[in-house]
Design an enzyme around this catalytic site. Structure first.
Site, short mmCIF file in Angstrom:
data_model
loop_
_atom_site.label_atom_id
_atom_site.label_comp_id
_atom_site.label_asym_id
_atom_site.label_seq_id
_atom_site.Cartn_x
_atom_site.Cartn_y
_atom_site.Cartn_z
N HIS A 252 0.93 66.39 134.02
CA HIS A 252 1.07 65.25 133.10
C HIS A 252 0.45 63.99 133.68
CE1 HIS A 252 4.40 64.08 135.69
NE2 HIS A 252 4.45 62.93 135.08
N ARG A 253 0.32 63.96 135.00
CA ARG A 253 -0.44 62.90 135.66
C ARG A 253 -1.35 63.56 136.68
NH1 ARG A 253 0.93 58.29 133.80
NH2 ARG A 253 3.02 57.40 133.83
N LYS B 72 0.18 66.18 143.54
CA LYS B 72 0.41 65.73 144.92
C LYS B 72 1.57 66.49 145.53
CE LYS B 72 -0.34 62.56 148.16
NZ LYS B 72 -0.39 63.69 149.11
N LYS C 277 2.70 71.71 145.50
CA LYS C 277 3.10 72.08 146.86
C LYS C 277 2.27 73.26 147.32
CE LYS C 277 6.40 70.71 149.72
NZ LYS C 277 6.98 69.36 149.64
N1 GLU Z 1 5.91 66.78 151.94
C1 GLU Z 1 6.45 65.53 151.56
C2 GLU Z 1 7.48 65.69 150.46
O1 GLU Z 1 8.09 66.73 150.32
C3 GLU Z 1 5.36 64.50 151.23
C4 GLU Z 1 4.43 64.85 150.14
C5 GLU Z 1 3.24 63.92 150.01
O2 GLU Z 1 3.15 62.95 150.74
O3 GLU Z 1 2.38 64.20 149.17
O4 GLU Z 1 7.80 64.78 149.76
#
Ligand code: GLU
Length: 478
Positions: free
Chosen positions: A72-73, A77, A113
């Site tokens: 959606h964005r 990340k 992830k």
């Molecule tokens: N691994 C971290 C988390 O679980 C950081 C993720 C990130 O900075 O993109 O939030």
């Protein structure tokens, strides 16, 4: 969709089912139509890969994943973890948590992830480098990485070194891409990383706890005084998140009385010297034999000691229906992702424990990752343009005060007053503001509901509402 008439056996939920369970619990408080809820909840893309890697004379097949939970964005990340526990369900759960986390703290990314099923401690740096570069190449091949596509970061078992390998592989395969450095965050400073990223998750946990403990009524409800000063804290895990959380909370005057690691726990009622223990653990690769305080062999039992705040900062599913009845903490702050299972949560909420959910309290890492990405896209260090100007401006003010009053401001005072913001000052200020604002949103949402809802449900509802609004803005749902 689960049949709503069949009662859920909380003990049998997988990790990703647990995240869906928390989502479903919050959904009725959002007013979103079912079709939209289904779209928000589902995993958008799952990429499972197997690739060969040389281990000396042998070749081993490595299992790895990248899951993009929500588009959606964009970009999506989320970190990449290296652990023998990695499987598709775990990566899906963690990617979903990233979506809710980013939305909650207004970080404009979808959740993702990655995971590689390896033991980083038992793998040589050379082989780790080969695996990381090969994994990145697989992501590039399938268009699963890029500053506007999907941006990995560190997670359990990875850090700056791995991010530097990812960056180097990506920019090699994408020569001339002007924003290439924004393909990954958590990089070393020399590789266009940002000051404060390494400790950001831990620092965010402490900023949040400081805010949470400032509300007199809330603290009274759980039998605590306001403030972090003097609070007795137990931390599980002395990895990046646990170490910085323990170190920084001690600076706020809290007493870290126990640190639980995989192979033993250290307990000291007078407060542990965190840096000393960390150094020992780095050298000996274990907390066993640490000379100060008491070493407890059964590390899990350390979580059950009397304390005010328990901070699980290691892996998921550490507090289950088995140990939850014996937990004595008044506050549990989920610095790790998913450390409390739904079955445990039910028991703990009944006992009146205040559970601060992972999607809020550990969001500091991705928040500072966002700042790093912004720095990479803007190609300039935060503070570079205004620091000197601010200092000159402030000096002028002080001179004016001196002229008007005929008094001299002491030198030490002048230095602290004129100090223009460095990158680290701005990062920490942005992080603190993010954690405080997000907590106020959650707390207010909870207060507004007459029916008693817990903080996790409120956090999920706030987050779902924000995602819902961005779908509405796109006109996809009527
Ligand atoms: N691994 C971290 C988390 O679980 C950081 C993720 C990130 O900075 O993109 O939030």
């Amino acid at each position: 969709m689960p049949d709503k008439n069949i009662p859920i056996d909380l003990k049998k939920l997988s990790f990703s089912d647990s995240v869906s369970y928390y989502f479903d619990k919050a959904a009725p408080f959002t007013g979103a139509p079912q079709g939209l809820l289904d779209q928000i909840k589902t995993c958008n893309s799952i990429y499972k890969m197997n690739f060969p890697v040389k281990y000396g004379n042998e070749v081993r097949v490595i299992e790895a994943y990248r899951v993009q939970h929500s588009h959606h964005r964009m970009p999506t990340k989320g970190g990449i973890r290296y652990s023998m526990q990695v499987d598709q369900d775990e990566v899906m759960a963690l990617a979903a948590l990233m979506t809710y986390k980013c939305a909650l703290v207004d970080v404009p990314f979808g959740g993702a992830k990655g995971g590689i099923k390896i033991s980083p401690r038992q793998t040589s740096p050379e082989i780790l480098e080969n695996i990381t570069r090969r994994y990145t190449t697989e992501l590039v091949k399938k268009n699963f990485i890029g500053p506007g596509i999907d941006v990995p970061a560190p997670d359990y078992g990875t850090g700056e070194r791995e991010m530097a390998w990812i960056l180097d592989t990506y920019v090699t395969l994408n020569p001339g891409e002007i924003n290439g450095y924004g393909c990954v965050t958590g990089k070393p400073i020399s590789q266009n990383g940002i000051h404060g990223r390494t400790e950001a998750t831990g620092r965010g946990v402490v900023y949040a706890l400081n805010e949470i403990c400032s509300f007199k009524d809330d603290m009274k409800d759980i039998g605590l005084e306001t403030g972090l000063e003097g609070k007795r804290v137990i931390v599980q895990g002395l990895g990046n998140v646990g170490y910085h959380t323990a170190r920084i909370i001690a600076k706020y005057g809290a007493k870290v009385i126990a640190i639980a690691e995989a192979d033993g726990a250290v307990y000291d009622e007078n407060g542990i010297d965190i840096d000393d223990l960390y150094k020992y653990r780095q050298e000996k690769k274990s907390v066993k034999g640490y000379g100060k305080g008491k070493v407890i062999a059964d590390s899990a039992s350390a979580l059950e000691l009397e304390c005010d705040i328990l901070i699980p900062a290691a892996l998921e599913r550490q507090i289950t229906e088995k140990n939850a009845p014996r937990i004595k903490a008044k506050i549990i702050a989920e610095a790790a992702n998913g450390p409390v299972t739904p079955a445990a949560e039910k028991i703990l909420l009944k006992k009146g424990v205040m559970i601060i959910p992972d999607i809020f309290i550990n969001a500091g890492g991705v928040t500072v990752s966002y700042f790093e990405w912004l720095k990479n896209l803007s190609h300039v260090r935060f503070g570079r343009m205004q620091k000197r100007w601010e200092e000159k401006h402030q000096t002028g003010f002080i001179k004016l005060v001196e002229e008007l009053t005929g008094k001299t401001v002491p030198k030490a005072r002048i230095e602290s007053l004129i100090h223009g913001a460095d990158e680290i000052d701005l990062v920490n200020s942005g992080l603190e503001d993010t954690m405080i604002e997000a907590y106020r949103d959650i707390r207010e949402f909870k207060k507004r509901r007459k029916s008693e809802i817990d903080l996790r449900t409120a956090a999920f509802a706030v987050s779902i509402n924000k995602i819902k609004n961005s779908y509405y803005a796109m006109g996809i749902f009527p």
